[in-house]
Write an enzyme that holds these catalytic residues in place. Sequence first.
Site, PDB file in Angstrom:
ATOM      1  N   CYS A 337     -59.295  18.716 -50.931  1.00 58.47           N
ATOM      2  CA  CYS A 337     -60.211  18.964 -49.814  1.00 58.47           C
ATOM      3  C   CYS A 337     -59.566  18.857 -48.437  1.00 58.47           C
ATOM      4  CB  CYS A 337     -61.491  18.145 -49.908  1.00 58.47           C
ATOM      5  SG  CYS A 337     -61.399  16.615 -50.809  1.00 58.47           S
ATOM      6  N   ARG A 366     -52.655  11.575 -59.410  1.00 57.58           N
ATOM      7  CA  ARG A 366     -53.265  10.279 -59.123  1.00 57.58           C
ATOM      8  C   ARG A 366     -52.646   9.249 -60.038  1.00 57.58           C
ATOM      9  NH1 ARG A 366     -59.569  12.323 -58.905  1.00 57.58           N
ATOM     10  NH2 ARG A 366     -59.199  13.863 -57.256  1.00 57.58           N
ATOM     11  N   GLN A 384     -57.438  20.834 -60.806  1.00 57.87           N
ATOM     12  CA  GLN A 384     -58.876  20.992 -60.614  1.00 57.87           C
ATOM     13  C   GLN A 384     -59.195  22.449 -60.331  1.00 57.87           C
ATOM     14  OE1 GLN A 384     -59.225  18.331 -57.182  1.00 57.87           O
ATOM     15  NE2 GLN A 384     -60.373  16.921 -58.476  1.00 57.87           N
ATOM     16  N   ASP A 386     -60.946  23.716 -58.184  1.00 55.80           N
ATOM     17  CA  ASP A 386     -61.594  23.198 -56.994  1.00 55.80           C
ATOM     18  C   ASP A 386     -62.058  24.319 -56.064  1.00 55.80           C
ATOM     19  OD1 ASP A 386     -62.464  21.073 -55.583  1.00 55.80           O
ATOM     20  OD2 ASP A 386     -60.494  20.306 -55.008  1.00 55.80           O
ATOM     21  N   HIS A 388     -64.180  24.551 -51.969  1.00 51.33           N
ATOM     22  CA  HIS A 388     -64.948  23.911 -50.910  1.00 51.33           C
ATOM     23  C   HIS A 388     -65.705  24.963 -50.155  1.00 51.33           C
ATOM     24  CE1 HIS A 388     -61.841  21.004 -51.982  1.00 51.33           C
ATOM     25  NE2 HIS A 388     -62.836  20.158 -51.852  1.00 51.33           N
ATOM     26  N   LYS A 472     -73.019  13.001 -55.679  1.00 50.91           N
ATOM     27  CA  LYS A 472     -72.562  14.051 -56.597  1.00 50.91           C
ATOM     28  C   LYS A 472     -73.683  14.470 -57.535  1.00 50.91           C
ATOM     29  CE  LYS A 472     -69.346  11.578 -58.746  1.00 50.91           C
ATOM     30  NZ  LYS A 472     -68.268  11.396 -59.712  1.00 50.91           N
ATOM     31  N   HIS A 518     -68.257  20.304 -52.167  1.00 57.32           N
ATOM     32  CA  HIS A 518     -67.101  20.265 -53.082  1.00 57.32           C
ATOM     33  C   HIS A 518     -67.643  20.628 -54.457  1.00 57.32           C
ATOM     34  CE1 HIS A 518     -64.941  17.110 -50.499  1.00 57.32           C
ATOM     35  NE2 HIS A 518     -66.159  17.125 -50.010  1.00 57.32           N
TER      36      HIS A 518
END
Length: 645
Positions: A337, A366, A384, A386, A388, A472, A518
């Site tokens: 992000c 991570r 991910q 991902d 946004h 979330k 997200h």
Amino acid sequence: MINISLPDNSVKQYPEGITSQDIAKDISEGLARNVLAAKVNGEVIDALQPIHDDAEVKLLTWDDPEGRDAMWHSSAHLMAEAIEQLYPGVKFGIGPAIENGFYYDIDPGEHTITQEDLPKIEKKMKELAKQKQEFVREEVPKKQALDYYKKKGDEYKVELIDELEDGTITFYQSGDFTDLCRGPHIPHTGPIKAVKLLSIAGAYWRGDENRKQLTRIYGISFPKKKQLDEYLEMLEEAQKRDHRKIGKELEIFTFSQNVGSGLPLWMPKGAELRERLEQFLKRLQREAGYDQVITPHIGNVNLYKTSGHFQKYGADSFQTIKTPNEGEEFMLKPMNCPHHCEIYKAKQFSFRDLPVRYAEFGTVYRYEQSGELHGLTRVRGFTQDDAHIFCTPEQVKEEFKGVMDIILKIFKALDFENFVAQVSLRDPKNKENYIGSDENWERSEQAILDITEESGLDYVVEYGEAAFYGPKLDFMVKDALGRSWQLGTVQVDYNLPERFELEYTGSDNEKHRPVMIHRAPFGSMERFVAVLLEHTAGKFPLWLTPEQVRVLPISEKYHKFAEKVLSLLQNYDIRGQIDRRNEKIGRKIRDTELMKIPYMLIIGEKEEQEDKVSVRKQGEGDKGSMSLDEFAKEMKNTIDNELNV
RNA sequence: GCCGAUGUAGCUCAGUUGGUCAGAGCAGCUGAUUUGUAAUCAGCCGGCCGGCGGUUCGAAUCCGUCCAUCGGCUCCA
């Protein structure tokens, strides 16, 4: 006399002080035998507890979740009783019912209890169960409860009681065993006919890693032996489907100690599979107006200080890396992000441009604790799916819906039929763990709740499960064995736009702050593929499977024809290979079956002469012969249908 | 990270109390066979018994330590 109303809306009169057990007996002997507990005015109590006023009563049996809870909770007591008899002096923590069975945390003191002791405890439990020991409920004053455990020397129970209010303390006694317990319990130990202690593990007292680690024994019990057998069979099936096992067998992924733990290596077939999934999602995203972006794997540590990730997770993540000359600090990218925020900032936006949707299959790193790594579901480097979305506050609802659409399409294309939505809000008691203003949080939490409610999906609300920057909506899917997995996630975020000072110009010619959404429908490619492996047991949908068809020539003589067959299939975009090994057809079939390749085309003299192929379907056997064209068209059709979501 | 268990060929596993114990099946390679719907036969190759230290005349076997994996706990942006 009191009035008891039952779930079928009938109302019956009984003497004051009647028990649910007696009500059951009044209805039928069979029901009386099966009743485990009762729900009285919405509260679950013992079947042996007297009812004093008019009430709505629902008798609970094994078929009710609350009935099973009572059974398992009572089984935990039974186990404790058995343990106390076998190992005098052990101390007890807590012993609740869980989703599948029960556990009890014990401090074995001078004893050591290992896996090998479980059958012994089990045997003792069965012995005690047969005695049909009644669970006797007793309300005791706090002082008396404390004295009992102080005398017994069980500091864990003392601690628990200390935190309770006087007057609400109940003890249950069964056989020689007395336990502090809120209940409810089943009437007696008789229904615990089949019991299995499954595993033994360490567990911190009260989940606090700074406190003593107790020994936790997990078990499950059933009223019938057959149910236990079925359950154990299901566990075995789950083991067979373990993605770590079939992922290796099907050559999807591997790990190497030389690369590092928690760092998955995708093998060609796994990469093919993943590529298909990514292409599929990219198509949906293109249709939904997303733009693809690409960002690097590391970023300046200041970027994550701006986002707050560094303050929140920096201490527990991989250490920063530095440039040799300037000493600039970089972090392995833990999230995409912040990078996407910077892309947004590179341009000016008017309200007419919004929403802007940036998507990236972004690989993040991570540091997960070593004991937490698990196959592909918990790793240190993962990708991910991902994206946004930057939009105006007014657009949040619409955008959120669009995201849910994509998620539902994915679940459909991959046969995840059972799922529930989970709204994850912040823990109202620990607001300091989250960034951003109360106002922002309230806005985003309300938005998620409204949208979920409007969507008509089944959902549950969990407090304390939110991300640190926003609430979330997570999607929990149930796989073929009924196990729940968390996959897709959508998050509404008013905080990062503020931290990154994101703006757009409104119709009023003033600067405004966009809202960020997200979202990751798969969650991570690693985790999703793991769940898919377990859900399908490796038998992927046709559109997705790396090798869709394998051509099996009867002997070398037909290799030429096999090549012709394969190249025709390739004209239809069908993926396949020829098994050219010098093996008998039975062997080729066996190996192809085990690799879960959906179709086998067997070709020999007959097929070559008639210009046909013999079709065999994985798991189903011989389907007879047909023209290659016919076969290819049928396959194409199936694939198109699967993808038409 | 914590508790417990495990760690022997690419894979699945045997190896009793430390002394021809370094083995088997599958896979791989070579050869024979040219095969009709879930394993053709034979031969061969392959291991510093997770790493490092120690005990011992002698260690896959006993001890210590580290690493990894498994079951949990804690954590999970």
